[in-house]
Design a protein around this motif. Structure first.
Motif, short mmCIF file in Angstrom:
data_model
loop_
_atom_site.label_atom_id
_atom_site.label_comp_id
_atom_site.label_asym_id
_atom_site.label_seq_id
_atom_site.Cartn_x
_atom_site.Cartn_y
_atom_site.Cartn_z
N UNK A 1 -9.16 31.69 -40.68
CA UNK A 1 -9.47 32.66 -39.62
C UNK A 1 -8.90 32.19 -38.29
N UNK A 2 -9.02 30.90 -38.00
CA UNK A 2 -8.48 30.34 -36.74
C UNK A 2 -7.03 30.75 -36.53
N UNK A 3 -6.26 30.76 -37.60
CA UNK A 3 -4.82 31.00 -37.50
C UNK A 3 -4.48 32.40 -37.01
N UNK A 4 -5.46 33.31 -37.10
CA UNK A 4 -5.23 34.69 -36.68
C UNK A 4 -5.98 35.04 -35.39
N UNK A 5 -6.61 34.04 -34.78
CA UNK A 5 -7.37 34.28 -33.56
C UNK A 5 -6.62 33.74 -32.35
N UNK A 6 -6.81 34.39 -31.21
CA UNK A 6 -6.13 33.98 -29.98
C UNK A 6 -6.59 32.59 -29.56
N UNK A 7 -5.63 31.78 -29.12
CA UNK A 7 -5.94 30.43 -28.64
C UNK A 7 -4.84 29.96 -27.70
N UNK A 8 -5.10 28.86 -27.04
CA UNK A 8 -4.08 28.27 -26.19
C UNK A 8 -3.94 28.97 -24.84
N UNK A 9 -3.00 28.48 -24.05
CA UNK A 9 -2.80 28.97 -22.69
C UNK A 9 -2.41 30.45 -22.67
N UNK A 10 -1.55 30.85 -23.61
CA UNK A 10 -1.07 32.22 -23.65
C UNK A 10 -2.03 33.15 -24.38
N UNK A 11 -3.04 32.58 -25.00
CA UNK A 11 -4.02 33.40 -25.69
C UNK A 11 -3.50 34.10 -26.92
N UNK A 12 -2.52 33.50 -27.59
CA UNK A 12 -1.95 34.11 -28.79
C UNK A 12 -2.28 33.29 -30.03
N UNK B 1 -1.62 31.33 -33.48
CA UNK B 1 -0.46 30.51 -33.84
C UNK B 1 0.35 31.12 -34.97
N UNK B 2 -0.33 31.77 -35.92
CA UNK B 2 0.38 32.32 -37.08
C UNK B 2 1.06 31.25 -37.91
N UNK B 3 0.57 30.01 -37.83
CA UNK B 3 1.23 28.91 -38.53
C UNK B 3 1.26 29.09 -40.04
N UNK C 1 11.17 36.25 -45.68
CA UNK C 1 12.46 36.22 -44.98
C UNK C 1 12.35 36.07 -43.47
N UNK C 2 11.23 36.52 -42.90
CA UNK C 2 11.13 36.56 -41.44
C UNK C 2 10.06 35.61 -40.90
N UNK C 3 9.64 34.62 -41.72
CA UNK C 3 8.53 33.76 -41.32
C UNK C 3 8.86 32.85 -40.14
N UNK C 4 10.15 32.75 -39.77
CA UNK C 4 10.52 31.94 -38.60
C UNK C 4 10.73 32.81 -37.36
N UNK C 5 10.64 34.12 -37.55
CA UNK C 5 10.83 35.06 -36.44
C UNK C 5 9.49 35.28 -35.75
N UNK C 6 9.37 34.77 -34.54
CA UNK C 6 8.10 34.81 -33.81
C UNK C 6 7.56 36.23 -33.65
N UNK C 7 8.44 37.18 -33.35
CA UNK C 7 8.02 38.56 -33.16
C UNK C 7 7.47 39.16 -34.45
N UNK C 8 8.15 38.88 -35.57
CA UNK C 8 7.70 39.40 -36.87
C UNK C 8 6.38 38.76 -37.28
N UNK C 9 6.24 37.47 -37.00
CA UNK C 9 4.98 36.77 -37.31
C UNK C 9 3.84 37.41 -36.53
N UNK C 10 4.09 37.70 -35.25
CA UNK C 10 3.05 38.33 -34.42
C UNK C 10 2.69 39.72 -34.95
N UNK C 11 3.69 40.45 -35.44
CA UNK C 11 3.43 41.78 -36.02
C UNK C 11 2.51 41.66 -37.23
N UNK C 12 2.77 40.67 -38.06
CA UNK C 12 1.93 40.47 -39.25
C UNK C 12 0.51 40.05 -38.86
N UNK C 13 0.41 39.18 -37.85
CA UNK C 13 -0.91 38.79 -37.35
C UNK C 13 -1.68 40.01 -36.87
#
Length: 324
Positions: A214-225, A227-229, A261-273
């Motif tokens: 669950x942590x991986x999909x919750x906002x965190x850090x300075x930017x509040x995003x 991680x999607x790790x 295919x897009x797991x390194x693309x930050x924008x695509x990762x954010x879309x999935x999150x």
């Protein structure tokens, strides 16, 4: 008073003694190894697993020195797996500091992990704690199998609920379960009691891992995003698995394609999150986490009421309410 202070109250003296006891079990006369060990000791975590050992011991019998051996065995195993995990995951950070492999490279990190694991095994052998050795060995086997299964599934992305729970039961829950079982084994020779604590620990460990998911999909850090790790590492965990299970075949293929295919693309990762959040993946995961937590607590409440039992229940609650 924090949650951890409340949890630690019945075992405060034991935890203080444990710190010194543990140092003696891990040290080496080899200067370089001693340097690395001291670095590890300075970066130690919350000692959650020793807490499980001590509280389990106290609710099952008369606390004795065997509990310190049990807790040291668990902490040595846990420390070894963290060192090895950073090598496997190619991670260069651990608890906000450089990992062992970042500072001393992979070869030395693997050897340090091997050394720490061996110290744990020898501690049990030297003290004729064969029941401890059996529990620790089972945990090593389970964690290795869980890690390998997860690596395979991250390549093929053919995961379902049964496989997910098999992975987290082996990879994460088995060590918490072993902590509770070995705590009971330190004060009791009743195999049924030891196995009962192991099974309770499995439920606690599953809840623990779902919380991490669950942590991986919750906002965190300075930017509040978030991680999607997990997505970046092509790991399909429970929140995303729920969305996949409730998608059309076309949607499922698209999502899996983007993970692959897009797991390194930050924008695509954010879309999935965002998709996981919008589709109720976090709510479902939270429900499942609470189910396993509540089942563990229900079984613990069968034990006679005591400060130690109440602290152990509080520790199980902490597993699902912690902030990191």
């Amino acid at each position: 008073m924090s949650s951890l202070d409340i949890i630690q109250a019945p075992i405060k003296d034991e935890l203080k003694q444990f710190e010194e006891y543990f140092k003696t079990t891990i040290q080496s006369d080899i200067p370089l190894l001693s340097l690395i060990i001291n670095y590890i000791l300075r970066k130690k975590g919350k000692q959650m697993r020793p807490m499980f050992v001590f509280l389990s011991a106290k609710i099952n019998g008369d606390f004795n020195e065997s509990a310190f051996m049990a807790a040291s065995s668990i902490e040595l195993l846990h420390t070894a797996t963290l060192v090895h995990d950073d090598v496997v995951d190619e991670s260069y950070e651990r608890r906000g500091s450089f990992s062992i492999n970042a500072l001393w490279k992979n070869k030395l990190a693997v050897l340090v992990g091997d050394y720490i694991l061996a110290r744990g095994l020898l501690l049990n052998l030297d003290n004729h704690k064969y029941s401890f050795l059996q529990l620790i060995s089972r945990s090593v086997k389970d964690m290795s199998e869980g890690e390998i299964l997860q690596m395979r599934k991250s390549r093929k992305l053919d995961i379902d609920y049964d496989t997910y729970y098999e992975i987290i039961e082996k990879k994460t829950a088995s060590l918490i379960a072993t902590s509770m079982a070995i705590g009971a084994a330190s004060v009791s020779e009743d195999e049924a009691v030891v196995e009962k604590m192991f099974q309770i620990g499995i439920d606690v460990g599953i809840a623990f891992q779902i919380k991490d998911d669950i942590f991986d999909y919750q906002a965190k850090g300075v930017l509040g995003k978030p991680t999607g790790n997990d997505i970046k590492e092509k790991k399909i965990t429970l929140p995303l698995l729920y969305v996949l299970s409730n998608s059309t075949e076309k949607e499922k293929r698209r999502i899996l394609h983007e993970v692959k295919r897009k797991h390194k693309n930050t924008a695509k990762v954010q879309e999935l999150v965002n998709l996981v959040v919008e589709r109720g993946g976090l709510e479902y995961a939270t429900e499942q986490m609470n189910y396993y937590r509540d089942r563990a607590i229900s079984q613990l409440n069968e034990f006679p009421e005591s400060d130690s039992r109440n602290a152990l229940v509080e520790l199980v609650n902490y597993v699902t309410t912690r902030k990191k």
